[in-house]
Design a protein around this motif. Structure first.
Motif, PDB file in Angstrom:
ATOM      1  N   TRP A   1      43.907  40.588  32.759  1.00  0.00           N
ATOM      2  CA  TRP A   1      42.843  41.608  32.895  1.00  0.00           C
ATOM      3  C   TRP A   1      42.529  41.676  34.387  1.00  0.00           C
ATOM      4  O   TRP A   1      41.625  41.035  34.875  1.00  0.00           O
ATOM      5  CB  TRP A   1      41.631  41.183  32.078  1.00  0.00           C
ATOM      6  N   PRO A   2      43.282  42.485  35.171  1.00  0.00           N
ATOM      7  CA  PRO A   2      43.279  42.341  36.625  1.00  0.00           C
ATOM      8  C   PRO A   2      42.185  43.075  37.384  1.00  0.00           C
ATOM      9  O   PRO A   2      42.032  42.853  38.588  1.00  0.00           O
ATOM     10  CB  PRO A   2      44.643  42.910  37.017  1.00  0.00           C
ATOM     11  N   ARG A   3      41.426  43.932  36.705  1.00  0.00           N
ATOM     12  CA  ARG A   3      40.444  44.751  37.407  1.00  0.00           C
ATOM     13  C   ARG A   3      39.359  45.170  36.418  1.00  0.00           C
ATOM     14  O   ARG A   3      39.407  44.833  35.234  1.00  0.00           O
ATOM     15  CB  ARG A   3      41.095  45.991  38.019  1.00  0.00           C
TER      16      ARG A   3
ATOM     17  N   GLY B   1      22.988  32.053  40.501  1.00  0.00           N
ATOM     18  CA  GLY B   1      22.470  33.351  40.899  1.00  0.00           C
ATOM     19  C   GLY B   1      22.369  34.303  39.734  1.00  0.00           C
ATOM     20  O   GLY B   1      22.136  33.917  38.581  1.00  0.00           O
ATOM     21  N   LEU B   2      22.559  35.588  40.036  1.00  0.00           N
ATOM     22  CA  LEU B   2      22.463  36.647  39.037  1.00  0.00           C
ATOM     23  C   LEU B   2      23.431  37.753  39.419  1.00  0.00           C
ATOM     24  O   LEU B   2      23.548  38.102  40.596  1.00  0.00           O
ATOM     25  CB  LEU B   2      21.036  37.182  38.973  1.00  0.00           C
ATOM     26  N   SER B   3      24.107  38.310  38.422  1.00  0.00           N
ATOM     27  CA  SER B   3      25.015  39.420  38.708  1.00  0.00           C
ATOM     28  C   SER B   3      25.253  40.243  37.464  1.00  0.00           C
ATOM     29  O   SER B   3      25.131  39.763  36.338  1.00  0.00           O
ATOM     30  CB  SER B   3      26.358  38.901  39.241  1.00  0.00           C
ATOM     31  N   HIS B   4      25.616  41.506  37.684  1.00  0.00           N
ATOM     32  CA  HIS B   4      25.955  42.417  36.590  1.00  0.00           C
ATOM     33  C   HIS B   4      27.443  42.758  36.581  1.00  0.00           C
ATOM     34  O   HIS B   4      27.874  43.635  35.837  1.00  0.00           O
ATOM     35  CB  HIS B   4      25.137  43.706  36.695  1.00  0.00           C
ATOM     36  N   SER B   5      28.235  42.084  37.397  1.00  0.00           N
ATOM     37  CA  SER B   5      29.664  42.360  37.460  1.00  0.00           C
ATOM     38  C   SER B   5      30.370  41.860  36.206  1.00  0.00           C
ATOM     39  O   SER B   5      29.818  41.085  35.416  1.00  0.00           O
ATOM     40  CB  SER B   5      30.274  41.690  38.688  1.00  0.00           C
ATOM     41  N   SER B   6      31.614  42.302  36.030  1.00  0.00           N
ATOM     42  CA  SER B   6      32.470  41.825  34.950  1.00  0.00           C
ATOM     43  C   SER B   6      33.597  40.991  35.553  1.00  0.00           C
ATOM     44  O   SER B   6      34.073  41.288  36.654  1.00  0.00           O
ATOM     45  CB  SER B   6      33.062  42.996  34.168  1.00  0.00           C
ATOM     46  N   PRO B   7      34.056  39.939  34.864  1.00  0.00           N
ATOM     47  CA  PRO B   7      35.121  39.090  35.405  1.00  0.00           C
ATOM     48  C   PRO B   7      36.478  39.800  35.391  1.00  0.00           C
ATOM     49  O   PRO B   7      36.664  40.815  34.715  1.00  0.00           O
ATOM     50  CB  PRO B   7      35.143  37.889  34.444  1.00  0.00           C
ATOM     51  N   VAL B   8      37.423  39.231  36.119  1.00  0.00           N
ATOM     52  CA  VAL B   8      38.837  39.598  36.019  1.00  0.00           C
ATOM     53  C   VAL B   8      39.624  38.305  35.831  1.00  0.00           C
ATOM     54  O   VAL B   8      39.180  37.231  36.248  1.00  0.00           O
ATOM     55  CB  VAL B   8      39.335  40.386  37.246  1.00  0.00           C
ATOM     56  N   VAL B   9      40.798  38.413  35.192  1.00  0.00           N
ATOM     57  CA  VAL B   9      41.552  37.219  34.816  1.00  0.00           C
ATOM     58  C   VAL B   9      43.035  37.438  35.075  1.00  0.00           C
ATOM     59  O   VAL B   9      43.585  38.507  34.759  1.00  0.00           O
ATOM     60  CB  VAL B   9      41.350  36.883  33.325  1.00  0.00           C
ATOM     61  N   TRP B  10      43.655  36.386  35.647  1.00  0.00           N
ATOM     62  CA  TRP B  10      45.125  36.373  35.763  1.00  0.00           C
ATOM     63  C   TRP B  10      45.602  34.957  35.446  1.00  0.00           C
ATOM     64  O   TRP B  10      45.256  34.014  36.131  1.00  0.00           O
ATOM     65  CB  TRP B  10      45.573  36.784  37.163  1.00  0.00           C
ATOM     66  N   ASP B  11      46.379  34.835  34.393  1.00  0.00           N
ATOM     67  CA  ASP B  11      46.870  33.534  33.930  1.00  0.00           C
ATOM     68  C   ASP B  11      45.694  32.568  33.729  1.00  0.00           C
ATOM     69  O   ASP B  11      44.803  32.869  32.950  1.00  0.00           O
ATOM     70  CB  ASP B  11      47.925  32.976  34.877  1.00  0.00           C
ATOM     71  N   ASP B  12      45.671  31.461  34.467  1.00  0.00           N
ATOM     72  CA  ASP B  12      44.617  30.469  34.250  1.00  0.00           C
ATOM     73  C   ASP B  12      43.482  30.575  35.261  1.00  0.00           C
ATOM     74  O   ASP B  12      42.687  29.644  35.399  1.00  0.00           O
ATOM     75  CB  ASP B  12      45.195  29.051  34.261  1.00  0.00           C
ATOM     76  N   SER B  13      43.385  31.704  35.948  1.00  0.00           N
ATOM     77  CA  SER B  13      42.307  31.888  36.922  1.00  0.00           C
ATOM     78  C   SER B  13      41.417  33.062  36.524  1.00  0.00           C
ATOM     79  O   SER B  13      41.905  34.155  36.215  1.00  0.00           O
ATOM     80  CB  SER B  13      42.871  32.131  38.328  1.00  0.00           C
ATOM     81  N   LEU B  14      40.112  32.812  36.534  1.00  0.00           N
ATOM     82  CA  LEU B  14      39.110  33.844  36.274  1.00  0.00           C
ATOM     83  C   LEU B  14      38.253  33.992  37.532  1.00  0.00           C
ATOM     84  O   LEU B  14      37.797  32.999  38.093  1.00  0.00           O
ATOM     85  CB  LEU B  14      38.249  33.464  35.072  1.00  0.00           C
ATOM     86  N   TYR B  15      38.042  35.222  37.954  1.00  0.00           N
ATOM     87  CA  TYR B  15      37.253  35.505  39.155  1.00  0.00           C
ATOM     88  C   TYR B  15      36.031  36.327  38.769  1.00  0.00           C
ATOM     89  O   TYR B  15      36.113  37.273  37.979  1.00  0.00           O
ATOM     90  CB  TYR B  15      38.086  36.283  40.174  1.00  0.00           C
ATOM     91  N   VAL B  16      34.887  35.971  39.356  1.00  0.00           N
ATOM     92  CA  VAL B  16      33.662  36.701  39.082  1.00  0.00           C
ATOM     93  C   VAL B  16      32.762  36.635  40.310  1.00  0.00           C
ATOM     94  O   VAL B  16      32.791  35.650  41.055  1.00  0.00           O
ATOM     95  CB  VAL B  16      32.947  36.131  37.835  1.00  0.00           C
ATOM     96  N   THR B  17      31.987  37.688  40.539  1.00  0.00           N
ATOM     97  CA  THR B  17      31.090  37.732  41.689  1.00  0.00           C
ATOM     98  C   THR B  17      29.658  37.457  41.250  1.00  0.00           C
ATOM     99  O   THR B  17      29.278  37.697  40.101  1.00  0.00           O
ATOM    100  CB  THR B  17      31.145  39.111  42.376  1.00  0.00           C
ATOM    101  N   THR B  18      28.845  36.984  42.198  1.00  0.00           N
ATOM    102  CA  THR B  18      27.428  36.778  41.934  1.00  0.00           C
ATOM    103  C   THR B  18      26.653  36.855  43.245  1.00  0.00           C
ATOM    104  O   THR B  18      27.233  36.775  44.331  1.00  0.00           O
ATOM    105  CB  THR B  18      27.174  35.426  41.225  1.00  0.00           C
ATOM    106  N   GLY B  19      25.346  37.032  43.132  1.00  0.00           N
ATOM    107  CA  GLY B  19      24.481  37.088  44.301  1.00  0.00           C
ATOM    108  C   GLY B  19      23.403  36.025  44.224  1.00  0.00           C
ATOM    109  O   GLY B  19      22.858  35.755  43.148  1.00  0.00           O
TER     110      GLY B  19
END
Length: 409
Positions: A27-29, A61-79
């Motif tokens: 789920w790249p984007r 923190g707090l964020s309204h972003s959605s994560p992205v996933v590639w293989d065994d790595s999940l990326y998410v932003t926060t403030g």
């Protein structure tokens, strides 16, 4: 550090061994592959309990972003710290454990009450990950390797908006494409993924800020085009390699927040204001120059949530708690039902079902098809503006402060 909930180890082990590589997908984007909100995976429940999660973590923190996933790595932003710290987190997608975090220092900025300091989603291609953050004086797009090494950072300058920033960049082959449609001089910019050097920049007319995320497709003539949306530019497309404007539709009368999506022969987007969708334009693909929508709608449409298309049908979740299904060819209404609640996150399609999270943090599951049916509701008990994510046999459900991992059965 992230705080883990009590986990059932045996449940996690079972989830790991049950993954099917045949149906697994990254789920790249934002909204998954090309932003269409579709997953080919199967085996997810329509109702579940806390014992069914592989893990649940508290996010800093707090964020309204959605994560992205590639293989065994999940990326998410926060403030954090009232916006002075914007953070990109990399988590182990299997266990939820933190791999690394990278912070950027920015300034406080006025936000709409439904915005956050990290509402934009990152994007990844497996080897690289990019994210964008902004305040009134700077618009930062940065790129890291999958291991967290920063490769480059660029500043697109001021970001002018009465509702605050939110940008989800995309990666297409060797390009990072960044929309900056704001209440001031606007552009779409493409950077080289590995070096950060600008490849092209196309200036755009401006009026109201747009929060839509672009999509990319290949035309019948073989040209790859990036489709962007803003109020004053309407739906428009540029050559993804050069930035040359290929076509544009008439302007929207209002702001655009939801993103464009594709049917078999149309690109569709919406505009609105005051918490309600007000205009939907459906434009035929593979045109050039100034184009006219095939059909338009002015009622029972969303403003913030992006609709999803599958098998000739368009599914829409309205901000005000109404679900609707349309014929994708004509725009004719097939069914409309009130489901209650308020929605900012977008629905996804998964195994003939729709999954969406309302702003109170309740996951609503509906049948996808010509007959309306509600299949289940599961409370997360926290504010949520995020869109569900499905990758490699796991569903990720995010609230403003928590992240849940639900393995398929």
């Amino acid at each position: 550090m992230l705080r883990f909930s009590v986990l059932a180890v045996c449940s996690l082990c079972l989830a790991l061994t049950s993954l099917s590589s045949a149906s697994a997908e990254n789920w790249p984007r934002f909204r998954g592959n090309n932003g269409q909100g579709i997953s080919p995976e199967t085996g997810f429940p329509v109702t579940w309990t806390e014992d069914d999660y592989a893990w649940v973590i508290d996010l800093p923190g707090l964020s309204h972003s959605s994560p992205v996933v590639w293989d065994d790595s999940l990326y998410v932003t926060t403030g954090l710290n009232d916006g002075s710290v914007r953070r990109l987190l990399c988590l182990d997608a299997v266990t939820g454990k933190e791999k690394w975090q990278r912070d950027l220092t920015l300034n406080d900025v006025h936000l709409h009450n439904k915005n956050s300091f990290a509402s934009g989603s990152p994007a990844t291609n497996g080897s690289h990950v990019v994210a964008a953050f902004a305040d009134e004086g700077q618009f930062i797009i940065a790129c890291w390797t999958k291991d967290g090494q920063e490769l480059w950072r660029n500043d697109l300058g001021e970001f002018i908006s009465e509702h605050g920033p939110s940008c989800s960049p995309i990666i297409h082959k060797n390009l990072v494409i960044v929309p900056k449609d704001m209440k001031g001089p606007s552009s779409v910019t493409a950077y080289d993924l590995t070096s950060g050097k600008q490849v092209w920049q196309t200036e755009r007319e401006f009026n109201r800020t747009s929060y839509a995320t672009p999509i990319v497709r290949t035309r019948k003539d073989g040209i790859e085009e990036v489709i962007c949306v803003s109020g004053i530019m309407g739906i428009s497309a540029m050559n993804v390699n050069t930035g040359e404007l290929l076509w544009r539709a008439e302007r929207f009368p209002e702001r655009t927040v939801g993103s464009p999506f594709l049917t078999d022969n149309l690109v569709i987007s919406v505009s609105g204001g005051g918490g309600k969708g007000k205009n939907l334009y459906a434009v035929e693909l593979d045109q050039t120059g100034q184009v006219t929508p095939k059909f338009t709608l002015t009622r029972t449409i969303p403003y913030v949530p992006t609709p999803v298309y599958k098998d000739g049908l368009i599914y829409m979740i309205l901000d005000v708690g109404v679900a609707s299904c349309l014929d994708a060819t004509t725009g004719e209404e097939i069914w409309t039902e009130r489901i209650g609640g308020n929605f900012s996150g977008s629905p996804i399609w998964l195994e003939n079902k729709l999954y969406v999270i309302d702003e109170a943090g309740t996951v609503v599951v509906l049948a996808a098809g010509r007959e309306f049916q509600e299949l289940g509701r599961v409370p997360l008990n926290d504010l949520s503006y995020a869109t569900p994510v499905v990758a490699n046999g796991r569903m990720y459900l995010k609230t403003a402060t928590k992240l849940y991992c639900l393995p398929k059965k």
